[in-house]
Design a protein around this motif. Structure first.
Motif, PDB file in Angstrom:
ATOM      1  N   SER A  56     -40.659 -54.454  -2.239  1.00  0.00           N
ATOM      2  CA  SER A  56     -40.742 -54.242  -0.795  1.00  0.00           C
ATOM      3  C   SER A  56     -39.348 -54.084  -0.189  1.00  0.00           C
ATOM      4  CB  SER A  56     -41.466 -55.421  -0.145  1.00  0.00           C
ATOM      5  OG  SER A  56     -41.415 -55.338   1.260  1.00  0.00           O
ATOM      6  N   TRP A  57     -38.450 -54.993  -0.558  1.00  0.00           N
ATOM      7  CA  TRP A  57     -37.078 -54.920  -0.039  1.00  0.00           C
ATOM      8  C   TRP A  57     -36.385 -53.630  -0.457  1.00  0.00           C
ATOM      9  CZ3 TRP A  57     -35.977 -60.567  -1.854  1.00  0.00           C
ATOM     10  CH2 TRP A  57     -36.600 -61.456  -0.975  1.00  0.00           C
ATOM     11  N   ALA A  76     -37.734 -49.790  -8.308  1.00  0.00           N
ATOM     12  CA  ALA A  76     -38.917 -50.547  -7.892  1.00  0.00           C
ATOM     13  C   ALA A  76     -40.189 -49.765  -8.202  1.00  0.00           C
ATOM     14  CB  ALA A  76     -38.831 -50.875  -6.403  1.00  0.00           C
ATOM     15  N   ALA A  77     -40.155 -48.462  -7.959  1.00  0.00           N
ATOM     16  CA  ALA A  77     -41.322 -47.624  -8.256  1.00  0.00           C
ATOM     17  C   ALA A  77     -41.607 -47.600  -9.757  1.00  0.00           C
ATOM     18  CB  ALA A  77     -41.101 -46.213  -7.724  1.00  0.00           C
ATOM     19  N   VAL A  78     -40.569 -47.528 -10.561  1.00  0.00           N
ATOM     20  CA  VAL A  78     -40.755 -47.530 -12.024  1.00  0.00           C
ATOM     21  C   VAL A  78     -41.367 -48.862 -12.471  1.00  0.00           C
ATOM     22  CG1 VAL A  78     -39.527 -47.509 -14.231  1.00  0.00           C
ATOM     23  CG2 VAL A  78     -39.015 -45.780 -12.493  1.00  0.00           C
ATOM     24  N   LEU A  79     -40.930 -49.968 -11.882  1.00  0.00           N
ATOM     25  CA  LEU A  79     -41.529 -51.260 -12.196  1.00  0.00           C
ATOM     26  C   LEU A  79     -43.023 -51.249 -11.883  1.00  0.00           C
ATOM     27  CD1 LEU A  79     -41.280 -54.362 -12.892  1.00  0.00           C
ATOM     28  CD2 LEU A  79     -40.984 -54.664 -10.441  1.00  0.00           C
ATOM     29  N   GLN A  80     -43.375 -50.728 -10.716  1.00  0.00           N
ATOM     30  CA  GLN A  80     -44.782 -50.687 -10.326  1.00  0.00           C
ATOM     31  C   GLN A  80     -45.587 -49.716 -11.204  1.00  0.00           C
ATOM     32  OE1 GLN A  80     -46.406 -52.634  -8.155  1.00  0.00           O
ATOM     33  NE2 GLN A  80     -44.547 -53.771  -7.712  1.00  0.00           N
ATOM     34  N   ILE A  81     -44.982 -48.606 -11.603  1.00  0.00           N
ATOM     35  CA  ILE A  81     -45.660 -47.673 -12.510  1.00  0.00           C
ATOM     36  C   ILE A  81     -45.902 -48.354 -13.858  1.00  0.00           C
ATOM     37  CG2 ILE A  81     -45.326 -45.558 -13.872  1.00  0.00           C
ATOM     38  CD1 ILE A  81     -46.187 -44.894 -11.035  1.00  0.00           C
ATOM     39  N   ALA A  82     -44.918 -49.079 -14.367  1.00  0.00           N
ATOM     40  CA  ALA A  82     -45.084 -49.800 -15.628  1.00  0.00           C
ATOM     41  C   ALA A  82     -46.209 -50.831 -15.507  1.00  0.00           C
ATOM     42  CB  ALA A  82     -43.773 -50.477 -16.031  1.00  0.00           C
ATOM     43  N   HIS A  83     -46.258 -51.513 -14.380  1.00  0.00           N
ATOM     44  CA  HIS A  83     -47.335 -52.465 -14.114  1.00  0.00           C
ATOM     45  C   HIS A  83     -48.693 -51.747 -14.141  1.00  0.00           C
ATOM     46  CE1 HIS A  83     -49.341 -55.251 -10.908  1.00  0.00           C
ATOM     47  NE2 HIS A  83     -49.703 -55.614 -12.120  1.00  0.00           N
ATOM     48  N   SER A  84     -48.733 -50.559 -13.563  1.00  0.00           N
ATOM     49  CA  SER A  84     -49.968 -49.761 -13.567  1.00  0.00           C
ATOM     50  C   SER A  84     -50.393 -49.410 -14.981  1.00  0.00           C
ATOM     51  CB  SER A  84     -49.768 -48.472 -12.767  1.00  0.00           C
ATOM     52  OG  SER A  84     -49.525 -48.763 -11.425  1.00  0.00           O
ATOM     53  N   PRO A 111     -50.564 -47.629  -4.938  1.00  0.00           N
ATOM     54  CA  PRO A 111     -49.257 -47.967  -4.357  1.00  0.00           C
ATOM     55  C   PRO A 111     -48.085 -47.594  -5.267  1.00  0.00           C
ATOM     56  CG  PRO A 111     -50.772 -49.797  -4.086  1.00  0.00           C
ATOM     57  CD  PRO A 111     -51.458 -48.808  -4.983  1.00  0.00           C
ATOM     58  N   ALA A 112     -48.262 -47.739  -6.580  1.00  0.00           N
ATOM     59  CA  ALA A 112     -47.183 -47.389  -7.512  1.00  0.00           C
ATOM     60  C   ALA A 112     -46.889 -45.896  -7.479  1.00  0.00           C
ATOM     61  CB  ALA A 112     -47.556 -47.828  -8.927  1.00  0.00           C
ATOM     62  N   VAL A 113     -47.938 -45.091  -7.496  1.00  0.00           N
ATOM     63  CA  VAL A 113     -47.761 -43.633  -7.452  1.00  0.00           C
ATOM     64  C   VAL A 113     -47.145 -43.227  -6.115  1.00  0.00           C
ATOM     65  CG1 VAL A 113     -49.007 -41.426  -7.433  1.00  0.00           C
ATOM     66  CG2 VAL A 113     -49.576 -43.174  -9.136  1.00  0.00           C
ATOM     67  N   LEU A 114     -47.611 -43.839  -5.032  1.00  0.00           N
ATOM     68  CA  LEU A 114     -47.018 -43.556  -3.711  1.00  0.00           C
ATOM     69  C   LEU A 114     -45.536 -43.898  -3.688  1.00  0.00           C
ATOM     70  CD1 LEU A 114     -49.681 -44.714  -1.099  1.00  0.00           C
ATOM     71  CD2 LEU A 114     -48.734 -42.426  -1.376  1.00  0.00           C
ATOM     72  N   MET A 115     -45.187 -45.055  -4.247  1.00  0.00           N
ATOM     73  CA  MET A 115     -43.773 -45.456  -4.274  1.00  0.00           C
ATOM     74  C   MET A 115     -42.924 -44.433  -5.016  1.00  0.00           C
ATOM     75  SD  MET A 115     -43.771 -49.530  -5.007  1.00  0.00           S
ATOM     76  CE  MET A 115     -41.988 -49.623  -5.062  1.00  0.00           C
ATOM     77  N   LEU A 116     -43.406 -44.019  -6.169  1.00  0.00           N
ATOM     78  CA  LEU A 116     -42.635 -43.055  -6.955  1.00  0.00           C
ATOM     79  C   LEU A 116     -42.501 -41.735  -6.207  1.00  0.00           C
ATOM     80  CD1 LEU A 116     -41.122 -42.784  -9.621  1.00  0.00           C
ATOM     81  CD2 LEU A 116     -43.237 -41.920 -10.639  1.00  0.00           C
ATOM     82  N   TRP A 117     -43.569 -41.274  -5.601  1.00  0.00           N
ATOM     83  CA  TRP A 117     -43.541 -40.025  -4.839  1.00  0.00           C
ATOM     84  C   TRP A 117     -42.583 -40.137  -3.641  1.00  0.00           C
ATOM     85  CZ3 TRP A 117     -45.704 -38.990   0.167  1.00  0.00           C
ATOM     86  CH2 TRP A 117     -45.664 -37.640   0.537  1.00  0.00           C
ATOM     87  N   LEU A 118     -42.615 -41.273  -2.950  1.00  0.00           N
ATOM     88  CA  LEU A 118     -41.758 -41.458  -1.784  1.00  0.00           C
ATOM     89  C   LEU A 118     -40.279 -41.560  -2.159  1.00  0.00           C
ATOM     90  CD1 LEU A 118     -43.998 -44.012   0.106  1.00  0.00           C
ATOM     91  CD2 LEU A 118     -43.457 -41.682   0.885  1.00  0.00           C
ATOM     92  N   ALA A 119     -39.992 -42.212  -3.272  1.00  0.00           N
ATOM     93  CA  ALA A 119     -38.602 -42.472  -3.651  1.00  0.00           C
ATOM     94  C   ALA A 119     -37.967 -41.328  -4.433  1.00  0.00           C
ATOM     95  CB  ALA A 119     -38.520 -43.757  -4.478  1.00  0.00           C
TER      96      ALA A 119
END
Length: 133
Positions: A56-57, A76-84, A111-119
């Motif tokens: 988030s930060w 952060a997005a890569v972390l969330q993608i790995a979690h996915s 949310p992970a895909v959105l993060m990666l797309w946004l970043a």
């Protein structure tokens, strides 16, 4: 639009992280796909809550300072993608049901895909994704 969406994802991740840190038992009971993964462990839930807060930060930093925050947002997005991917792997290995996985698609994977797309830097764009309106 992208900036508002980045803020939205950041706030949702932050609320989830804070709930995991401050109310781990309540969080564990409220997310239906979590209890089947194993017994409640408050330390583990709080560890993951810290990861969500850091993600988030990173997105907030990215919105406020796109040039300096871009690498943190991508990490952060890569972390969330790995979690996915772990959630996909659990489905393929038979450790979760399709019903729980479909919930995870909304709560974890989207949310992970959105993060990666946004970043992710946009080709040919001089401004960073979060700074585009």
């Amino acid at each position: 639009m992208r900036k508002a969406l980045t803020w939205t994802v950041a706030v949702i991740l932050g609320i989830n992280g804070l709930a995991m840190l401050l109310l781990p038992d309540t969080w564990y009971q409220l997310v239906p796909s979590v209890p089947p993964t194993g017994p409640f462990n408050p330390h583990f839930v709080r560890d993951i809550g810290l990861a969500y807060l850091i993600c988030s930060w990173a997105l907030i930093w990215f919105v406020l300072d796109p040039l300096r925050g871009a690498a943190a947002a991508i990490a952060a997005a890569v972390l969330q993608i790995a979690h996915s991917f772990l959630h996909v792997w659990d489905l393929l290995a038979g450790r979760t049901t399709l019903n729980f996985f479909l919930q995870d698609c909304v709560l974890v994977i989207l949310p992970a895909v959105l993060m990666l797309w946004l970043a992710w830097p946009r080709a040919g764009a001089s401004a960073s994704p979060a700074s585009a309106r």
